[in-house]
Design a protein around this motif. Sequence first.
Motif, PDB file in Angstrom:
ATOM      1  N   ASP A  87       0.811  -1.223   0.000  1.00 19.59           N
ATOM      2  CA  ASP A  87       0.000   0.000   0.000  1.00 19.59           C
ATOM      3  C   ASP A  87       0.842   1.270   0.000  1.00 19.59           C
ATOM      4  OD1 ASP A  87       1.033  -0.516   2.453  1.00 19.59           O
ATOM      5  OD2 ASP A  87      -0.752   0.065   3.592  1.00 19.59           O
ATOM      6  N   ALA A  88       2.174   1.139   0.023  1.00 22.63           N
ATOM      7  CA  ALA A  88       3.061   2.305   0.024  1.00 22.63           C
ATOM      8  C   ALA A  88       4.424   1.858  -0.482  1.00 22.63           C
ATOM      9  CB  ALA A  88       3.166   2.916   1.428  1.00 22.63           C
ATOM     10  N   GLY A  89       5.352   2.806  -0.557  1.00 26.20           N
ATOM     11  CA  GLY A  89       6.693   2.478  -1.001  1.00 26.20           C
ATOM     12  C   GLY A  89       7.450   1.656   0.026  1.00 26.20           C
ATOM     13  N   PRO A  90       8.625   1.143  -0.327  1.00 29.69           N
ATOM     14  CA  PRO A  90       9.428   0.351   0.620  1.00 29.69           C
ATOM     15  C   PRO A  90       9.810   1.181   1.837  1.00 29.69           C
ATOM     16  CG  PRO A  90      10.267   0.158  -1.621  1.00 29.69           C
ATOM     17  CD  PRO A  90       9.266   1.260  -1.644  1.00 29.69           C
ATOM     18  N   LEU A  91       9.953   0.505   2.966  1.00 33.22           N
ATOM     19  CA  LEU A  91      10.318   1.161   4.217  1.00 33.22           C
ATOM     20  C   LEU A  91      11.720   0.694   4.611  1.00 33.22           C
ATOM     21  CD1 LEU A  91       9.121   3.062   6.373  1.00 33.22           C
ATOM     22  CD2 LEU A  91       8.530   1.028   7.684  1.00 33.22           C
ATOM     23  N   LEU A  92      12.644   1.631   4.697  1.00 34.51           N
ATOM     24  CA  LEU A  92      14.035   1.337   5.019  1.00 34.51           C
ATOM     25  C   LEU A  92      14.321   1.733   6.456  1.00 34.51           C
ATOM     26  CD1 LEU A  92      16.896   0.483   4.084  1.00 34.51           C
ATOM     27  CD2 LEU A  92      17.277   2.868   3.442  1.00 34.51           C
ATOM     28  N   SER A 142      18.073   4.693  15.594  1.00 36.92           N
ATOM     29  CA  SER A 142      17.480   4.158  14.368  1.00 36.92           C
ATOM     30  C   SER A 142      17.057   5.292  13.455  1.00 36.92           C
ATOM     31  CB  SER A 142      16.281   3.260  14.682  1.00 36.92           C
ATOM     32  OG  SER A 142      15.264   4.008  15.321  1.00 36.92           O
ATOM     33  N   LEU A 143      17.065   5.003  12.158  1.00 41.01           N
ATOM     34  CA  LEU A 143      16.627   5.941  11.135  1.00 41.01           C
ATOM     35  C   LEU A 143      15.666   5.211  10.217  1.00 41.01           C
ATOM     36  CD1 LEU A 143      16.901   8.743   9.830  1.00 41.01           C
ATOM     37  CD2 LEU A 143      18.765   7.832   8.448  1.00 41.01           C
ATOM     38  N   THR A 144      14.503   5.790   9.999  1.00 35.08           N
ATOM     39  CA  THR A 144      13.466   5.184   9.163  1.00 35.08           C
ATOM     40  C   THR A 144      13.134   6.123   8.018  1.00 35.08           C
ATOM     41  OG1 THR A 144      12.529   4.081  11.100  1.00 35.08           O
ATOM     42  CG2 THR A 144      11.136   4.220   9.137  1.00 35.08           C
ATOM     43  N   ALA A 145      13.059   5.582   6.814  1.00 38.37           N
ATOM     44  CA  ALA A 145      12.711   6.372   5.633  1.00 38.37           C
ATOM     45  C   ALA A 145      11.807   5.541   4.736  1.00 38.37           C
ATOM     46  CB  ALA A 145      13.958   6.812   4.873  1.00 38.37           C
ATOM     47  N   GLY A 146      10.952   6.249   3.985  1.00 36.19           N
ATOM     48  CA  GLY A 146       9.998   5.567   3.123  1.00 36.19           C
ATOM     49  C   GLY A 146      10.601   4.988   1.871  1.00 36.19           C
ATOM     50  N   ASP A 147      11.816   5.421   1.529  1.00 39.90           N
ATOM     51  CA  ASP A 147      12.440   4.953   0.301  1.00 39.90           C
ATOM     52  C   ASP A 147      13.934   5.226   0.406  1.00 39.90           C
ATOM     53  OD1 ASP A 147      13.319   5.530  -2.761  1.00 39.90           O
ATOM     54  OD2 ASP A 147      11.646   4.124  -2.683  1.00 39.90           O
ATOM     55  N   PRO A 148      14.808   4.375  -0.161  1.00 44.00           N
ATOM     56  CA  PRO A 148      16.233   4.675  -0.115  1.00 44.00           C
ATOM     57  C   PRO A 148      16.580   6.045  -0.664  1.00 44.00           C
ATOM     58  CG  PRO A 148      15.884   2.426  -0.847  1.00 44.00           C
ATOM     59  CD  PRO A 148      14.537   3.055  -0.763  1.00 44.00           C
ATOM     60  N   ALA A 149      15.825   6.521  -1.697  1.00 34.82           N
ATOM     61  CA  ALA A 149      16.090   7.857  -2.225  1.00 34.82           C
ATOM     62  C   ALA A 149      15.760   8.917  -1.191  1.00 34.82           C
ATOM     63  CB  ALA A 149      15.278   8.087  -3.497  1.00 34.82           C
ATOM     64  N   ASP A 150      14.708   8.694  -0.384  1.00 35.66           N
ATOM     65  CA  ASP A 150      14.366   9.629   0.672  1.00 35.66           C
ATOM     66  C   ASP A 150      15.493   9.747   1.678  1.00 35.66           C
ATOM     67  OD1 ASP A 150      11.982   9.711  -0.612  1.00 35.66           O
ATOM     68  OD2 ASP A 150      10.911   8.478   0.831  1.00 35.66           O
ATOM     69  N   LEU A 151      16.123   8.615   2.000  1.00 33.82           N
ATOM     70  CA  LEU A 151      17.193   8.615   2.986  1.00 33.82           C
ATOM     71  C   LEU A 151      18.359   9.461   2.507  1.00 33.82           C
ATOM     72  CD1 LEU A 151      18.448   7.581   5.605  1.00 33.82           C
ATOM     73  CD2 LEU A 151      19.201   5.560   4.357  1.00 33.82           C
ATOM     74  N   ASP A 206       6.909   7.711   0.772  1.00 28.97           N
ATOM     75  CA  ASP A 206       6.019   8.433   1.675  1.00 28.97           C
ATOM     76  C   ASP A 206       6.875   9.299   2.592  1.00 28.97           C
ATOM     77  OD1 ASP A 206       4.079   9.371   3.279  1.00 28.97           O
ATOM     78  OD2 ASP A 206       3.310   7.431   3.917  1.00 28.97           O
ATOM     79  N   PRO A 207       6.867  10.623   2.449  1.00 28.63           N
ATOM     80  CA  PRO A 207       7.712  11.483   3.296  1.00 28.63           C
ATOM     81  C   PRO A 207       7.399  11.354   4.778  1.00 28.63           C
ATOM     82  CG  PRO A 207       6.883  12.689   1.394  1.00 28.63           C
ATOM     83  CD  PRO A 207       6.141  11.389   1.425  1.00 28.63           C
ATOM     84  N   ALA A 208       6.154  11.006   5.138  1.00 30.45           N
ATOM     85  CA  ALA A 208       5.790  10.903   6.551  1.00 30.45           C
ATOM     86  C   ALA A 208       6.518   9.776   7.255  1.00 30.45           C
ATOM     87  CB  ALA A 208       4.281  10.714   6.683  1.00 30.45           C
ATOM     88  N   ASP A 209       7.102   8.838   6.508  1.00 27.84           N
ATOM     89  CA  ASP A 209       7.813   7.722   7.122  1.00 27.84           C
ATOM     90  C   ASP A 209       9.182   8.114   7.664  1.00 27.84           C
ATOM     91  OD1 ASP A 209       5.797   5.886   6.647  1.00 27.84           O
ATOM     92  OD2 ASP A 209       6.530   5.434   4.640  1.00 27.84           O
ATOM     93  N   LEU A 210       9.714   9.250   7.251  1.00 24.90           N
ATOM     94  CA  LEU A 210      11.054   9.643   7.683  1.00 24.90           C
ATOM     95  C   LEU A 210      11.049   9.942   9.180  1.00 24.90           C
ATOM     96  CD1 LEU A 210      13.969  10.306   6.958  1.00 24.90           C
ATOM     97  CD2 LEU A 210      13.248  12.649   6.472  1.00 24.90           C
ATOM     98  N   ARG A 211      11.900   9.235   9.934  1.00 27.06           N
ATOM     99  CA  ARG A 211      11.915   9.395  11.388  1.00 27.06           C
ATOM    100  C   ARG A 211      13.287   8.999  11.931  1.00 27.06           C
ATOM    101  NH1 ARG A 211       7.824   5.854  14.841  1.00 27.06           N
ATOM    102  NH2 ARG A 211       9.321   4.241  14.233  1.00 27.06           N
ATOM    103  N   LEU A 212      13.784   9.796  12.870  1.00 24.23           N
ATOM    104  CA  LEU A 212      15.028   9.513  13.576  1.00 24.23           C
ATOM    105  C   LEU A 212      14.681   9.241  15.034  1.00 24.23           C
ATOM    106  CD1 LEU A 212      18.136   9.404  13.633  1.00 24.23           C
ATOM    107  CD2 LEU A 212      18.119  11.850  14.133  1.00 24.23           C
ATOM    108  N   SER A 213      15.113   8.077  15.551  1.00 18.05           N
ATOM    109  CA  SER A 213      14.710   7.664  16.901  1.00 18.05           C
ATOM    110  C   SER A 213      15.928   7.264  17.719  1.00 18.05           C
ATOM    111  CB  SER A 213      13.730   6.485  16.839  1.00 18.05           C
ATOM    112  OG  SER A 213      12.586   6.797  16.082  1.00 18.05           O
ATOM    113  N   LEU A 214      15.784   7.428  19.023  1.00 15.63           N
ATOM    114  CA  LEU A 214      16.768   6.964  19.996  1.00 15.63           C
ATOM    115  C   LEU A 214      16.005   6.268  21.110  1.00 15.63           C
ATOM    116  CD1 LEU A 214      19.733   6.892  20.937  1.00 15.63           C
ATOM    117  CD2 LEU A 214      19.292   9.018  22.178  1.00 15.63           C
ATOM    118  N   ALA A 215      16.276   4.964  21.287  1.00 11.71           N
ATOM    119  CA  ALA A 215      15.518   4.163  22.247  1.00 11.71           C
ATOM    120  C   ALA A 215      16.466   3.459  23.195  1.00 11.71           C
ATOM    121  CB  ALA A 215      14.643   3.130  21.522  1.00 11.71           C
ATOM    122  N   THR A 216      16.085   3.392  24.479  1.00 11.25           N
ATOM    123  CA  THR A 216      16.871   2.648  25.450  1.00 11.25           C
ATOM    124  C   THR A 216      16.721   1.154  25.187  1.00 11.25           C
ATOM    125  OG1 THR A 216      15.034   2.628  27.022  1.00 11.25           O
ATOM    126  CG2 THR A 216      16.605   4.450  27.163  1.00 11.25           C
ATOM    127  N   ALA A 217      17.759   0.388  25.580  1.00 11.42           N
ATOM    128  CA  ALA A 217      17.749  -1.051  25.307  1.00 11.42           C
ATOM    129  C   ALA A 217      18.253  -1.824  26.507  1.00 11.42           C
ATOM    130  CB  ALA A 217      18.608  -1.356  24.073  1.00 11.42           C
TER     131      ALA A 217
END
Length: 291
Positions: A10-15, A31-40, A55-66
């Motif tokens: 239903d959308a482009g690849p999620l990287l 972590s870094l999330t992007a809707g397409d390798p070109a977006d990254l 999908d530009p809305a997929d672009l997200r930079l996250s930092l999570a404890t582990a």
Amino acid sequence: MKASLKLRDDAGPLLRAKLPVAPFSVPAVASLTAGDPADLRLSLATAAASLTAGDPADLRLSLATAAASLPSLRLSYAPNRPAGTSPLSLALVLGPGPGGCPSSAPAGASASAITMAVEVTAAGAVSFSLSLKPSVGDFAVRKRFESVGGASASELTMRSVLPVRGDAATVRVRWGVRIPAEVTAGGGAGAAAGVTLRRLPFLVLGKVTVETRAGKPPAAPEVAVQEEAAVEKVRKVNEKLRKEVEELRATAAEGRERETTALAGTHRNGGGSSPANISSRKLSGADVTPE
């Protein structure tokens, strides 16, 4: 380091790319999330550029404890969220692990069968999500519920693992049969009600993940032979040095023993000035005083 490419119908690849970090000695995952390798590539070159592919809305930079025995706190920045919403959000991710850890394996190596998340944006918007991923071996069933988007399609998956360069890295391929969520009840007048599937189940290639392994990769056979020969040579040199040190210690001990014996013999042969010798000299010499 772990990178994955998720294919969506239903959308482009999620990287996604994840890297273990430890800010202030706290184990975490960036972590870094992007809707397409070109977006990254475009987002890294221009921090606030508009994206033209995926999908530009997929672009997200996250930092999570582990932490291995605590829930995970995830701070995210999504610059391309819809207007009127905050790009910053904080999520609490819970799972059935020790202390509410969302992962059943150490350091977040694999996801748990049940994961719950509560996300709060900087504007105060709250959303909930629940992911069900029970698995038996390499087979799993996946289902996700969100307070905003509803339920996703169910998916029966199979995981294949391929080693790369020995065990230096692994490639995991997830594929399976997806069961669409569009199930409706229908039927005409005077006809028995029945269940109609708008779409039939179909085979999908869901996700490809490449993960590097910590530690030294196994050496080639000829390199292993050379390393073994070098280790054996060092062992022999150490054994030789140990024997030489023991011989030096024995020689020094024998020298000290001979020196002690010689000193004792000198005292026995009159070399010393004992009280008896002094008295004898006084009686036989001119030092004798008449009464």
